[in-house]
Design a protein around this motif. Sequence first.
Motif, PDB file in Angstrom:
ATOM      1  N   LEU A 275      47.628  19.809 154.741  1.00 59.03           N
ATOM      2  CA  LEU A 275      48.522  18.775 155.253  1.00 59.03           C
ATOM      3  C   LEU A 275      48.304  18.598 156.751  1.00 59.03           C
ATOM      4  N   SER A 276      48.647  17.423 157.270  1.00 55.41           N
ATOM      5  CA  SER A 276      48.470  17.183 158.702  1.00 55.41           C
ATOM      6  C   SER A 276      49.612  16.357 159.268  1.00 55.41           C
ATOM      7  N   LEU A 277      49.839  16.521 160.549  1.00 58.37           N
ATOM      8  CA  LEU A 277      50.870  15.750 161.246  1.00 58.37           C
ATOM      9  C   LEU A 277      50.577  14.262 161.093  1.00 58.37           C
ATOM     10  N   GLY A 278      51.632  13.493 160.933  1.00 49.36           N
ATOM     11  CA  GLY A 278      51.502  12.050 160.848  1.00 49.36           C
ATOM     12  C   GLY A 278      51.288  11.511 159.446  1.00 49.36           C
ATOM     13  N   GLN A 279      51.026  12.375 158.457  1.00 55.48           N
ATOM     14  CA  GLN A 279      50.888  11.878 157.087  1.00 55.48           C
ATOM     15  C   GLN A 279      52.211  11.257 156.663  1.00 55.48           C
ATOM     16  N   THR A 280      52.130  10.138 155.960  1.00 58.44           N
ATOM     17  CA  THR A 280      53.327   9.414 155.548  1.00 58.44           C
ATOM     18  C   THR A 280      53.313   9.136 154.059  1.00 58.44           C
ATOM     19  N   GLY A 281      54.467   8.774 153.558  1.00 61.25           N
ATOM     20  CA  GLY A 281      54.592   8.363 152.173  1.00 61.25           C
ATOM     21  C   GLY A 281      55.872   7.577 151.971  1.00 61.25           C
ATOM     22  N   VAL A 282      55.873   6.771 150.919  1.00 58.36           N
ATOM     23  CA  VAL A 282      57.032   5.959 150.562  1.00 58.36           C
ATOM     24  C   VAL A 282      57.257   6.107 149.061  1.00 58.36           C
ATOM     25  N   SER A 283      58.506   6.212 148.677  1.00 58.91           N
ATOM     26  CA  SER A 283      58.857   6.366 147.268  1.00 58.91           C
ATOM     27  C   SER A 283      58.977   5.010 146.582  1.00 58.91           C
ATOM     28  N   SER A 284      59.222   5.047 145.307  1.00 58.82           N
ATOM     29  CA  SER A 284      59.671   3.870 144.566  1.00 58.82           C
ATOM     30  C   SER A 284      61.139   3.640 144.906  1.00 58.82           C
ATOM     31  N   GLY A 285      61.640   2.456 144.608  1.00 60.46           N
ATOM     32  CA  GLY A 285      63.043   2.151 144.869  1.00 60.46           C
ATOM     33  C   GLY A 285      63.962   2.641 143.767  1.00 60.46           C
TER      34      GLY A 285
ATOM     35  N   LEU B  25      54.359  21.222 161.373  1.00 61.11           N
ATOM     36  CA  LEU B  25      53.780  22.194 160.441  1.00 61.11           C
ATOM     37  C   LEU B  25      53.858  23.551 161.114  1.00 61.11           C
ATOM     38  N   LYS B  26      54.497  24.512 160.461  1.00 57.69           N
ATOM     39  CA  LYS B  26      54.678  25.831 161.071  1.00 57.69           C
ATOM     40  C   LYS B  26      54.337  26.904 160.048  1.00 57.69           C
ATOM     41  N   ASP B  27      53.481  27.812 160.446  1.00 59.01           N
ATOM     42  CA  ASP B  27      53.141  28.934 159.589  1.00 59.01           C
ATOM     43  C   ASP B  27      54.405  29.764 159.348  1.00 59.01           C
ATOM     44  N   HIS B  28      54.608  30.221 158.107  1.00 57.30           N
ATOM     45  CA  HIS B  28      55.806  31.005 157.788  1.00 57.30           C
ATOM     46  C   HIS B  28      55.451  32.461 157.482  1.00 57.30           C
ATOM     47  N   ASP B  29      54.549  32.672 156.564  1.00 61.25           N
ATOM     48  CA  ASP B  29      54.075  34.003 156.211  1.00 61.25           C
ATOM     49  C   ASP B  29      52.691  33.849 155.572  1.00 61.25           C
ATOM     50  N   GLU B  30      52.183  34.907 154.985  1.00 59.09           N
ATOM     51  CA  GLU B  30      50.820  34.842 154.440  1.00 59.09           C
ATOM     52  C   GLU B  30      50.688  33.883 153.252  1.00 59.09           C
ATOM     53  N   LYS B  31      51.793  33.550 152.606  1.00 62.22           N
ATOM     54  CA  LYS B  31      51.716  32.690 151.422  1.00 62.22           C
ATOM     55  C   LYS B  31      52.301  31.298 151.620  1.00 62.22           C
ATOM     56  N   HIS B  32      53.019  31.059 152.723  1.00 61.40           N
ATOM     57  CA  HIS B  32      53.759  29.809 152.880  1.00 61.40           C
ATOM     58  C   HIS B  32      53.713  29.261 154.303  1.00 61.40           C
ATOM     59  N   GLY B  33      53.943  27.964 154.387  1.00 57.52           N
ATOM     60  CA  GLY B  33      54.169  27.297 155.650  1.00 57.52           C
ATOM     61  C   GLY B  33      55.378  26.393 155.507  1.00 57.52           C
ATOM     62  N   VAL B  34      55.984  26.033 156.629  1.00 57.53           N
ATOM     63  CA  VAL B  34      57.129  25.122 156.620  1.00 57.53           C
ATOM     64  C   VAL B  34      56.633  23.741 157.059  1.00 57.53           C
ATOM     65  N   VAL B  35      56.880  22.760 156.213  1.00 58.91           N
ATOM     66  CA  VAL B  35      56.532  21.375 156.505  1.00 58.91           C
ATOM     67  C   VAL B  35      57.829  20.635 156.807  1.00 58.91           C
ATOM     68  N   THR B  36      57.924  20.070 158.003  1.00 57.47           N
ATOM     69  CA  THR B  36      59.098  19.286 158.375  1.00 57.47           C
ATOM     70  C   THR B  36      58.694  17.824 158.443  1.00 57.47           C
ATOM     71  N   SER B  37      59.459  16.997 157.754  1.00 59.94           N
ATOM     72  CA  SER B  37      59.213  15.560 157.733  1.00 59.94           C
ATOM     73  C   SER B  37      60.412  14.823 158.282  1.00 59.94           C
TER      74      SER B  37
ATOM     75  N   LEU C 237      60.544  21.795 154.084  1.00 60.99           N
ATOM     76  CA  LEU C 237      60.188  22.410 152.802  1.00 60.99           C
ATOM     77  C   LEU C 237      59.278  23.604 153.039  1.00 60.99           C
ATOM     78  N   LEU C 238      59.438  24.609 152.197  1.00 60.60           N
ATOM     79  CA  LEU C 238      58.522  25.748 152.191  1.00 60.60           C
ATOM     80  C   LEU C 238      57.400  25.389 151.217  1.00 60.60           C
ATOM     81  N   ILE C 239      56.170  25.320 151.731  1.00 61.72           N
ATOM     82  CA  ILE C 239      55.025  24.877 150.938  1.00 61.72           C
ATOM     83  C   ILE C 239      54.025  26.024 150.814  1.00 61.72           C
TER      84      ILE C 239
END
Length: 166
Positions: free
Chosen positions: A9-19, A107-119, A138-140
Motif C-alpha cells: 500500500l502507498s500514501l495517496g491511494q484512493t477508492g470510492v464505494s458504490s452508493g 502508513l505505520k509499522d505495528h509489529d512483525e505481522k501488521h501495519g496500521v493504515v490510516t485513511s 485499520l490493522l492490515i
Amino acid sequence: MIRHPFGELSLGQTGVSSGRTMTETDVVNFCMLTGNWLELHSNIEHAKEAIYGQRLVQGSLVFSIVNAMIPFDSSVLAAFYGCDKLRFLRPTFINDTLWARVEIVNLKDHDEKHGVVTSKLEGINQRDETVLRCEFSLLIRKTRLGRPGEPAKIRAAHDKTHGENA
C-alpha cells in the motif's frame, strides 16, 4: 479498497464505494437495536419543528454504514484499529444516498505481522455534500491470510482480482 498486504500500500491511494440509500427501515431498525428513540430520528411531527424540518438518520448509523461500504479483502484485514477526528458535517436524511471515499494518509509499522493504515474517510451524499469525515485506521496484515477450504476456482478468481485496486 484495501486489497493488498501492508507493504504493497502507498500514501495517496484512493477508492470510492458504490452508493447506498438510507431508508426508513434502516432508521427504525437502528432505533430498535440501540434503543436510540430520540425524537429527531423517530417522530415526524417533532422533527418538522426541529432545525432541519425532517427526521435525521442517526449519526452513529451513518458512520457504521459509511465505513462498512469500503470493500476490504479479508485475507489482509486483521482488525478495526480506531477512528479519530470524527465529524458530522451535514445531516443525513431518510432517502439520502451515500458513498464512501477513502484516501490513505498514513502508513505505520505495528509489529512483525501488521501495519496500521490510516485513511481519510468521507461520506458523500447525492448532493455532493460531505456529511461525515474522519481518520479511519485499520490493522492490515503484511502477508495474506490463507483461505482454508476455498475451492480452487474461487482461489483463482481471488488471485486475479488482487492486482486491481488498493
